[in-house]
Motif scaffolding. Structure first.
Motif, PDB file in Angstrom:
ATOM      1  N   ALA A 101       0.840  -1.194   0.000  1.00 17.24           N
ATOM      2  CA  ALA A 101       0.000   0.000   0.000  1.00 17.24           C
ATOM      3  C   ALA A 101       0.876   1.246   0.000  1.00 17.24           C
ATOM      4  N   PRO A 102       0.627   2.158  -0.948  1.00 18.47           N
ATOM      5  CA  PRO A 102       1.412   3.389  -0.939  1.00 18.47           C
ATOM      6  C   PRO A 102       1.009   4.286   0.227  1.00 18.47           C
ATOM      7  N   ARG A 103       1.942   5.044   0.733  1.00 19.59           N
ATOM      8  CA  ARG A 103       1.664   5.981   1.819  1.00 19.59           C
ATOM      9  C   ARG A 103       1.570   7.372   1.197  1.00 19.59           C
ATOM     10  N   LEU A 104       0.342   7.883   1.122  1.00 18.79           N
ATOM     11  CA  LEU A 104       0.113   9.167   0.479  1.00 18.79           C
ATOM     12  C   LEU A 104      -0.456  10.169   1.477  1.00 18.79           C
ATOM     13  N   SER A 105      -0.055  11.412   1.304  1.00 17.05           N
ATOM     14  CA  SER A 105      -0.602  12.487   2.128  1.00 17.05           C
ATOM     15  C   SER A 105      -2.031  12.784   1.646  1.00 17.05           C
ATOM     16  N   PRO A 106      -2.828  13.492   2.452  1.00 16.87           N
ATOM     17  CA  PRO A 106      -4.173  13.879   1.999  1.00 16.87           C
ATOM     18  C   PRO A 106      -4.130  14.680   0.695  1.00 16.87           C
ATOM     19  N   GLU A 107      -3.127  15.528   0.532  1.00 17.00           N
ATOM     20  CA  GLU A 107      -2.994  16.316  -0.695  1.00 17.00           C
ATOM     21  C   GLU A 107      -2.720  15.414  -1.893  1.00 17.00           C
ATOM     22  N   GLN A 108      -1.846  14.407  -1.704  1.00 16.66           N
ATOM     23  CA  GLN A 108      -1.553  13.472  -2.782  1.00 16.66           C
ATOM     24  C   GLN A 108      -2.785  12.645  -3.144  1.00 16.66           C
ATOM     25  N   MET A 109      -3.548  12.243  -2.126  1.00 16.88           N
ATOM     26  CA  MET A 109      -4.776  11.483  -2.385  1.00 16.88           C
ATOM     27  C   MET A 109      -5.763  12.319  -3.193  1.00 16.88           C
ATOM     28  N   GLN A 110      -5.898  13.601  -2.844  1.00 19.22           N
ATOM     29  CA  GLN A 110      -6.806  14.484  -3.578  1.00 19.22           C
ATOM     30  C   GLN A 110      -6.329  14.657  -5.022  1.00 19.22           C
ATOM     31  N   GLU A 111      -5.021  14.778  -5.201  1.00 21.31           N
ATOM     32  CA  GLU A 111      -4.434  14.930  -6.531  1.00 21.31           C
ATOM     33  C   GLU A 111      -4.713  13.697  -7.393  1.00 21.31           C
ATOM     34  N   ILE A 112      -4.667  12.529  -6.796  1.00 18.92           N
ATOM     35  CA  ILE A 112      -4.933  11.282  -7.519  1.00 18.92           C
ATOM     36  C   ILE A 112      -6.426  11.092  -7.758  1.00 18.92           C
ATOM     37  N   THR A 113      -7.260  11.493  -6.804  1.00 22.29           N
ATOM     38  CA  THR A 113      -8.706  11.271  -6.876  1.00 22.29           C
ATOM     39  C   THR A 113      -9.384  12.123  -7.942  1.00 22.29           C
ATOM     40  N   LYS A 114      -8.954  13.358  -8.126  1.00 21.15           N
ATOM     41  CA  LYS A 114      -9.602  14.278  -9.062  1.00 21.15           C
ATOM     42  C   LYS A 114      -9.673  13.732 -10.485  1.00 21.15           C
ATOM     43  N   PRO A 115      -8.583  13.213 -11.071  1.00 19.80           N
ATOM     44  CA  PRO A 115      -8.687  12.662 -12.431  1.00 19.80           C
ATOM     45  C   PRO A 115      -9.671  11.485 -12.524  1.00 19.80           C
ATOM     46  N   TRP A 116      -9.743  10.671 -11.468  1.00 16.18           N
ATOM     47  CA  TRP A 116     -10.695   9.562 -11.453  1.00 16.18           C
ATOM     48  C   TRP A 116     -12.128  10.098 -11.466  1.00 16.18           C
ATOM     49  N   GLN A 117     -12.397  11.108 -10.634  1.00 17.53           N
ATOM     50  CA  GLN A 117     -13.733  11.693 -10.590  1.00 17.53           C
ATOM     51  C   GLN A 117     -14.107  12.295 -11.939  1.00 17.53           C
ATOM     52  N   ASP A 118     -13.164  12.969 -12.577  1.00 17.15           N
ATOM     53  CA  ASP A 118     -13.420  13.576 -13.884  1.00 17.15           C
ATOM     54  C   ASP A 118     -13.687  12.506 -14.945  1.00 17.15           C
ATOM     55  N   TRP A 119     -12.896  11.438 -14.915  1.00 21.13           N
ATOM     56  CA  TRP A 119     -13.048  10.366 -15.904  1.00 21.13           C
ATOM     57  C   TRP A 119     -14.395   9.670 -15.738  1.00 21.13           C
ATOM     58  N   ILE A 120     -14.741   9.289 -14.513  1.00 15.40           N
ATOM     59  CA  ILE A 120     -16.033   8.635 -14.248  1.00 15.40           C
ATOM     60  C   ILE A 120     -17.177   9.593 -14.579  1.00 15.40           C
ATOM     61  N   ILE A 146     -17.832   9.598 -18.278  1.00 18.11           N
ATOM     62  CA  ILE A 146     -18.552   8.392 -18.715  1.00 18.11           C
ATOM     63  C   ILE A 146     -20.029   8.532 -18.361  1.00 18.11           C
ATOM     64  N   ALA A 147     -20.322   9.012 -17.155  1.00 15.39           N
ATOM     65  CA  ALA A 147     -21.709   9.199 -16.729  1.00 15.39           C
ATOM     66  C   ALA A 147     -22.412  10.231 -17.608  1.00 15.39           C
ATOM     67  N   ALA A 148     -21.714  11.294 -17.989  1.00 15.50           N
ATOM     68  CA  ALA A 148     -22.308  12.337 -18.834  1.00 15.50           C
ATOM     69  C   ALA A 148     -22.704  11.800 -20.204  1.00 15.50           C
ATOM     70  N   GLN A 149     -22.031  10.741 -20.655  1.00 10.98           N
ATOM     71  CA  GLN A 149     -22.369  10.098 -21.934  1.00 10.98           C
ATOM     72  C   GLN A 149     -23.452   9.037 -21.768  1.00 10.98           C
ATOM     73  N   ASN A 150     -23.953   8.881 -20.535  1.00 10.71           N
ATOM     74  CA  ASN A 150     -24.955   7.866 -20.203  1.00 10.71           C
ATOM     75  C   ASN A 150     -24.442   6.444 -20.495  1.00 10.71           C
ATOM     76  N   LYS A 151     -23.158   6.227 -20.237  1.00 10.18           N
ATOM     77  CA  LYS A 151     -22.542   4.915 -20.458  1.00 10.18           C
ATOM     78  C   LYS A 151     -22.107   4.251 -19.163  1.00 10.18           C
ATOM     79  N   LEU A 152     -22.358   4.900 -18.026  1.00 15.90           N
ATOM     80  CA  LEU A 152     -21.958   4.346 -16.742  1.00 15.90           C
ATOM     81  C   LEU A 152     -23.079   3.486 -16.182  1.00 15.90           C
TER      82      LEU A 152
END
Length: 115
Positions: free
Chosen positions: A15-34, A37-43
């Protein structure tokens, strides 16, 4: 439309050890990508992230630590999308943020079981 499961894997071990800032940095692209997909009604199902801790149950009730005892990859999570063809699901998978840090996305057709 057919359903396809996108399975996210990473070659890192442990398990990687990430700071809250690093977690937020990683989470944002996932939220945008998902969200895209939802905006295209494909999720179909956003899926979930899987924890690094786990166990594997084998035949004969043998239990081993970790879901990745024999492999170097870690199963990170999944999502389910709906498209007309696997080629479309592959195109969606190409935008997955896991690819930016050496991970992979496995694209599998979901077969509906009528019981």
């Amino acid at each position: 439309m057919k359903e396809f499961m996108l399975v996210f894997r990473n070659a890192q071990s442990g398990a990687p050890r990430l700071s809250p800032e690093q977690m937020q940095e990683i989470t944002k692209p996932w939220q945008d990508w998902i969200g895209g997909i939802a905006a295209q009604n494909k999720l179909v199902e956003r899926g979930n992230r899987l924890d690094y801790e786990g166990a594997t149950v084998h035949a004969g009730n043998v239990v081993t630590d970790g879901p990745y005892a024999e492999i170097k990859e870690i199963l990170l999570g999944y999502t389910i999308v709906k498209t007309d063809a696997i080629a479309d699901a592959i195109e969606i998978a190409k935008g997955c943020p896991v690819l930016n840090f050496g991970g992979t996305v496995e694209v599998r057709t979901v077969v509906q079981m009528n019981m």
